[in-house]
Scaffold this active site. Sequence first.
Site, mmCIF file in Angstrom:
data_model
loop_
_atom_site.group_PDB
_atom_site.id
_atom_site.type_symbol
_atom_site.label_atom_id
_atom_site.label_comp_id
_atom_site.label_asym_id
_atom_site.label_seq_id
_atom_site.Cartn_x
_atom_site.Cartn_y
_atom_site.Cartn_z
ATOM 1 N N ASP A 51 3.958 8.144 -0.752
ATOM 2 C CA ASP A 51 5.191 8.930 -0.900
ATOM 3 C C ASP A 51 6.175 8.713 0.250
ATOM 4 O O ASP A 51 7.390 8.843 0.070
ATOM 5 C CB ASP A 51 4.863 10.421 -1.012
ATOM 6 C CG ASP A 51 4.232 10.778 -2.345
ATOM 7 O OD1 ASP A 51 4.281 9.936 -3.263
ATOM 8 O OD2 ASP A 51 3.673 11.886 -2.467
ATOM 9 N N LYS B 120 8.099 7.858 11.658
ATOM 10 C CA LYS B 120 6.703 7.995 12.099
ATOM 11 C C LYS B 120 6.340 6.924 13.120
ATOM 12 O O LYS B 120 5.670 7.196 14.105
ATOM 13 C CB LYS B 120 5.740 7.943 10.916
ATOM 14 C CG LYS B 120 4.275 8.170 11.325
ATOM 15 C CD LYS B 120 3.363 8.265 10.129
ATOM 16 C CE LYS B 120 3.130 6.904 9.519
ATOM 17 N NZ LYS B 120 2.287 6.029 10.403
ATOM 18 N N GLN C 235 8.470 1.512 17.109
ATOM 19 C CA GLN C 235 8.973 0.429 16.259
ATOM 20 C C GLN C 235 10.444 0.649 15.922
ATOM 21 O O GLN C 235 11.262 -0.275 16.014
ATOM 22 C CB GLN C 235 8.150 0.351 14.981
ATOM 23 C CG GLN C 235 8.735 -0.572 13.921
ATOM 24 C CD GLN C 235 7.890 -0.611 12.671
ATOM 25 O OE1 GLN C 235 6.844 -1.237 12.653
ATOM 26 N NE2 GLN C 235 8.325 0.066 11.610
ATOM 27 N N HIS D 10 6.828 5.841 1.777
ATOM 28 C CA HIS D 10 7.625 4.659 1.438
ATOM 29 C C HIS D 10 8.664 4.984 0.362
ATOM 30 O O HIS D 10 9.807 4.521 0.423
ATOM 31 C CB HIS D 10 6.727 3.533 0.916
ATOM 32 C CG HIS D 10 5.754 3.005 1.912
ATOM 33 N ND1 HIS D 10 4.398 3.221 1.816
ATOM 34 C CD2 HIS D 10 5.933 2.271 3.036
ATOM 35 C CE1 HIS D 10 3.789 2.628 2.818
ATOM 36 N NE2 HIS D 10 4.689 2.050 3.579
ATOM 37 N N GLY E 55 11.007 4.314 8.788
ATOM 38 C CA GLY E 55 10.461 5.645 8.982
ATOM 39 C C GLY E 55 10.400 6.043 10.447
ATOM 40 O O GLY E 55 10.153 5.210 11.329
ATOM 41 N N ARG F 219 -2.989 4.011 6.276
ATOM 42 C CA ARG F 219 -4.307 3.971 6.909
ATOM 43 C C ARG F 219 -5.106 5.256 6.697
ATOM 44 O O ARG F 219 -6.284 5.311 7.060
ATOM 45 C CB ARG F 219 -4.162 3.673 8.401
ATOM 46 C CG ARG F 219 -3.713 2.238 8.688
ATOM 47 C CD ARG F 219 -3.763 1.917 10.177
ATOM 48 N NE ARG F 219 -3.626 0.494 10.418
ATOM 49 C CZ ARG F 219 -2.495 -0.141 10.671
ATOM 50 N NH1 ARG F 219 -1.369 0.544 10.682
ATOM 51 N NH2 ARG F 219 -2.461 -1.432 10.898
ATOM 52 N N ALA G 126 0.855 -1.195 0.000
ATOM 53 C CA ALA G 126 0.000 0.000 0.000
ATOM 54 C C ALA G 126 0.890 1.244 0.000
ATOM 55 O O ALA G 126 0.747 2.138 0.836
ATOM 56 C CB ALA G 126 -0.969 0.001 1.179
ATOM 57 N N LEU G 127 1.815 1.295 -0.945
ATOM 58 C CA LEU G 127 2.870 2.305 -0.936
ATOM 59 C C LEU G 127 2.329 3.716 -1.144
ATOM 60 O O LEU G 127 1.370 3.931 -1.878
ATOM 61 C CB LEU G 127 3.905 1.996 -2.024
ATOM 62 C CG LEU G 127 4.607 0.638 -1.957
ATOM 63 C CD1 LEU G 127 5.658 0.549 -3.052
ATOM 64 C CD2 LEU G 127 5.235 0.399 -0.590
ATOM 65 N N GLN H 71 1.998 -9.293 13.461
ATOM 66 C CA GLN H 71 1.939 -7.999 14.140
ATOM 67 C C GLN H 71 0.531 -7.433 14.223
ATOM 68 O O GLN H 71 0.339 -6.314 14.689
ATOM 69 C CB GLN H 71 2.893 -6.997 13.498
ATOM 70 C CG GLN H 71 2.552 -6.558 12.095
ATOM 71 C CD GLN H 71 3.698 -5.807 11.449
ATOM 72 O OE1 GLN H 71 4.737 -6.382 11.139
ATOM 73 N NE2 GLN H 71 3.524 -4.513 11.243
#
Length: 284
Positions: free
Chosen positions: A35, A149, A153, A37, A147, A187, A32-33, A61
């Site tokens: 910008d 964001k 993680q 990614h 990332g 999402r 679901a790429l 996960q």
Amino acid sequence: MKIIETVSEMQHFSESLRIAEKRLGVVPTMGALHDGHLSLVKLALKHADVAIMTIFVNPLQFGPSEDFAKYPRTFERDAMLAEKAGVSCIFAPTPETLYPSGFQTHVTVDEITQGFEGELRPGHFRGVTTVVAKLFNITKPHVAVFGEKDAQQLAAIRKMQKDLNFDVEIVPAPIVRETDGLAKSSRNIYLNPAERKQAVVLNESLEIAKSAIQHGERNVKTLLEVLNRHIQSAPLAEPDYIAIVDAESFQPVQEELLAEETYLVLLTVRFGSTRLLDNCRIEL
């Protein structure tokens, strides 16, 4: 661009590139790429000769009440975008390939994953660190790009890399935002128009907190109140958590921000059934 689905072929391909003295960069994704990614690919190619992308919606996960079944799967579109961005190879295994019958080994990072996303999504980070460890062993990269964001993680993966002596450099990639400041996320497509309009409140809140800190505010309780007040100004926003943590240990800061320390301001806010994460880094 090659598309590889088996572990043995991926390992052989990476090994052949290493023998040819190519530097390999891996960009792990769930597809679901967007910008964001593609910016990871661009960064990977600054640190490596060859960019490998993994596309795998990782069942480990996702919790039992989460969106594994409906997580967007757009492989043909993703492959086109990846090739255009400069990816040389996509590794796209099936769940059965990575987790065959009898699979029972998991990788767990303890303290960093205890709170926040780890508390709200039990088992999530065990799934993340397990699959990333496997992807490191399969793709054999010199560098891996993640990332900023998904801050918790990133912290967990860095800790795993350090503790388990993975010979992989972890490269963090800055958050990519829409023109109105919303952090790009796979999402975001779940937001209805009203939710999408109000979702800018996350980045606005972070900017307000940064401004307060730049003007000398150091009291954590005051800063959290400022953040919460602005988020609550969006009627559809329901905060899951708002926190300020030590950037490395991910431990919450309770009282005052200290000079010469680095912190993260974390926000996770629900709009309907969609959870949005955002954060900013504070270096004093």
